[in-house]
Write an enzyme that holds these catalytic residues in place. Structure first.
Site, PDB file in Angstrom:
ATOM      1  CD1 TRP A 100     -39.320 -48.028  75.818  1.00 21.52           C
ATOM      2  CD2 TRP A 100     -37.875 -46.275  76.022  1.00 21.52           C
ATOM      3  NE1 TRP A 100     -38.235 -48.281  75.873  1.00 21.52           N
ATOM      4  CE2 TRP A 100     -37.216 -47.468  75.786  1.00 21.52           C
ATOM      5  CE3 TRP A 100     -37.255 -44.997  75.904  1.00 21.52           C
ATOM      6  CZ2 TRP A 100     -35.730 -47.290  75.871  1.00 21.52           C
ATOM      7  CZ3 TRP A 100     -36.026 -44.964  75.611  1.00 21.52           C
ATOM      8  CH2 TRP A 100     -35.116 -46.189  75.817  1.00 21.52           C
ATOM      9  CG  ASP A 167     -42.960 -45.003  71.511  1.00 24.73           C
ATOM     10  OD1 ASP A 167     -42.377 -45.909  70.282  1.00 24.73           O
ATOM     11  OD2 ASP A 167     -42.135 -45.211  72.308  1.00 24.73           O
ATOM     12  CE  LYS A 191     -35.611 -50.610  70.835  1.00 20.80           C
ATOM     13  NZ  LYS A 191     -36.275 -49.365  71.233  1.00 20.80           N
TER      14      LYS A 191
HETATM   15  C1  LIG Z   1     -36.267 -48.215  72.010  1.00 17.18           C
HETATM   16  C2  LIG Z   1     -37.609 -47.422  72.500  1.00 17.18           C
HETATM   17  C3  LIG Z   1     -37.742 -46.025  72.402  1.00 17.18           C
HETATM   18  C4  LIG Z   1     -36.389 -45.104  72.482  1.00 17.18           C
HETATM   19  O1  LIG Z   1     -35.836 -45.225  71.002  1.00 17.18           O
HETATM   20  P1  LIG Z   1     -34.418 -44.460  70.607  1.00 17.18           P
HETATM   21  O2  LIG Z   1     -34.443 -44.524  69.084  1.00 17.18           O
HETATM   22  O3  LIG Z   1     -33.337 -44.902  71.414  1.00 17.18           O
HETATM   23  O4  LIG Z   1     -34.688 -42.995  71.083  1.00 17.18           O
HETATM   24  C5  LIG Z   1     -38.728 -45.564  72.630  1.00 17.18           C
HETATM   25  N1  LIG Z   1     -39.957 -46.061  72.588  1.00 17.18           N
HETATM   26  C6  LIG Z   1     -39.900 -47.487  72.713  1.00 17.18           C
HETATM   27  C7  LIG Z   1     -41.173 -48.152  72.672  1.00 17.18           C
HETATM   28  C8  LIG Z   1     -38.738 -48.151  72.517  1.00 17.18           C
HETATM   29  O5  LIG Z   1     -38.628 -49.473  72.383  1.00 17.18           O
END
Ligand SMILES: *Cc1c(COP(=O)(O)O)cnc(C)c1O
Length: 354
Positions: A100, A167, A191
């Site tokens: 990511w 993030d 998540k």
């Molecule tokens: C799952 C995830 C993403 C991507 O998320 P999307 O909503 O599918 O774009 C980005 N960063 C982290 C840390 C993730 O776990």
């Protein structure tokens, strides 16, 4: 009961599932389904207000920040962040802790210069780099607080002379944070916050309005802030289920209670991984995530046999990401400790050959 260790979309509290079912049938006494009401109805506006209030309250947010709910997943933020915060002549600082983070770096390069301060790629991202200095002239510093695929977590953040953009897709609301240390926090809901389809962004107001490029309307944070996430139709249902999930977090005692719960669950599982002669963890012990626990078998030819036992015991979603292999147990807020106990029992029984 199925024990849901899925990495995302992931387990939700039963109260959020029940509340969703009721709202699909009859939302807020309207006699209409939440799936068929206007996003501009006063009942839905109340949902957005309540969701924002819960975010503020749970995180103890200071003044000077805005909360918005956007589409496009956390991945769209990989573009919106540099578009809104990085001029072409400027440099943004990133730390590379996995897939990511790498994707965020790749997108930022489309809009300006990127300085990757540190990376853990040399060991397949099984640790969190530390000890780097953030340059004072960087437009911002970007990091990933929990690396969902590799099972590493940042337990502290570096002192930064520039806004920190984080993030937090896979660990937001899993423990207390000091929002005032961040310029921006973002998280895809699927998540630890709700279902797929909405991304939470918390933005310090004074970091915006500084780039010289022309921003497409839908990709301009300020437009979404000025319109209270209602410039266009937001993800009505995903926001509703996220609000119910945050309500559950509050009822359970808030993010401190979540931290206690998540620490107990992850300690239990890591202790078994370390004790059991068949399994081993994949990450540096000090960086082990409380949300995503990655482990492998000393003899990978037994992987399928263990997954078969897991299936028999109704332990779902344990297969590791292809870039790590083995197993990954995601222990998000809503996962009860009983599910971890069931997994630990299966590991013990597998060792004994039961
Ligand atoms: C799952 C995830 C993403 C991507 O998320 P999307 O909503 O599918 O774009 C980005 N960063 C982290 C840390 C993730 O776990």
């Amino acid at each position: 009961m199925i024990h849901n260790f899925s990495a995302g979309p992931a387990i939700l509290p039963q109260s959020a599932i029940q509340g969703s079912i009721e709202a699909i049938q009859n939302f807020a006494g309207t006699g209409l389904s939440i799936l068929e009401i206007s996003h501009r109805s006063k009942q839905f506006e109340a949902v957005v207000d309540e969701a924002c209030d819960l975010v503020k309250e749970l995180l103890g947010m200071p003044e000077g920040y805005s909360i918005i709910f956007l589409g496009g997943g956390a991945s769209l933020q990989f573009d919106m962040i540099p578009m809104n915060l990085l001029d072409e002549s400027q440099t943004a600082a990133y730390v590379n802790t996995g897939v990511w983070a790498s994707r965020a770096i790749k997108e930022a390069k489309l809009f300006g210069n990127v300085n990757v301060l540190a990376s853990s790629e040399d060991k397949n991202f099984n640790y969190v780099p530390k000890g780097y200095a953030i340059p004072e002239d960087a437009a911002y510093f970007h990091c990933t607080s929990n690396n969902t695929i590799y099972g590493t977590e940042m337990f502290s953040f570096p002192d930064s002379p520039v806004p920190v953009v984080c993030d937090m897709s896979s660990d937001i609301f899993s423990h207390p944070i000091d929002v005032s240390k961040f310029g921006m926090i973002y998280a895809g809901a699927q998540k630890n916050m709700g279902p797929a389809g909405v991304t939470l962004c918390i933005i310090k107001n004074d970091i915006l309005g500084k780039v010289s490029r022309k921003l497409p309307t839908m990709l301009n944070y300020q437009i979404h802030i000025d319109n209270g996430s209602m410039y266009n139709t937001p993800s009505v249902f995903a926001i509703y289920v996220s609000m119910l999930t945050l309500k559950w977090v509050k009822e359970m005692g808030g993010v401190s209670a979540m931290e206690t719960r998540n620490t107990a669950k992850s300690n239990l599982l890591y202790a078994e991984i370390d004790r059991n002669s068949l399994f081993k963890g994949t990450c540096e012990v000090e960086d082990r995530s409380r949300m995503n626990v990655c482990f492998v078998m000393n003899d990978p030819s037994q992987d399928d046999a263990f997954l078969a036992l897991a299936k028999e015991r109704k332990l779902s979603g344990l297969k590791g990401h292809r870039s790590v292999g083995g197993f990954r147990a995601s222990l998000y807020n809503a996962l009860p400790i009983e599910s971890v106990e069931a997994l630990v029992q299966a590991m013990k029984d597998f060792e004994k050959g039961i």
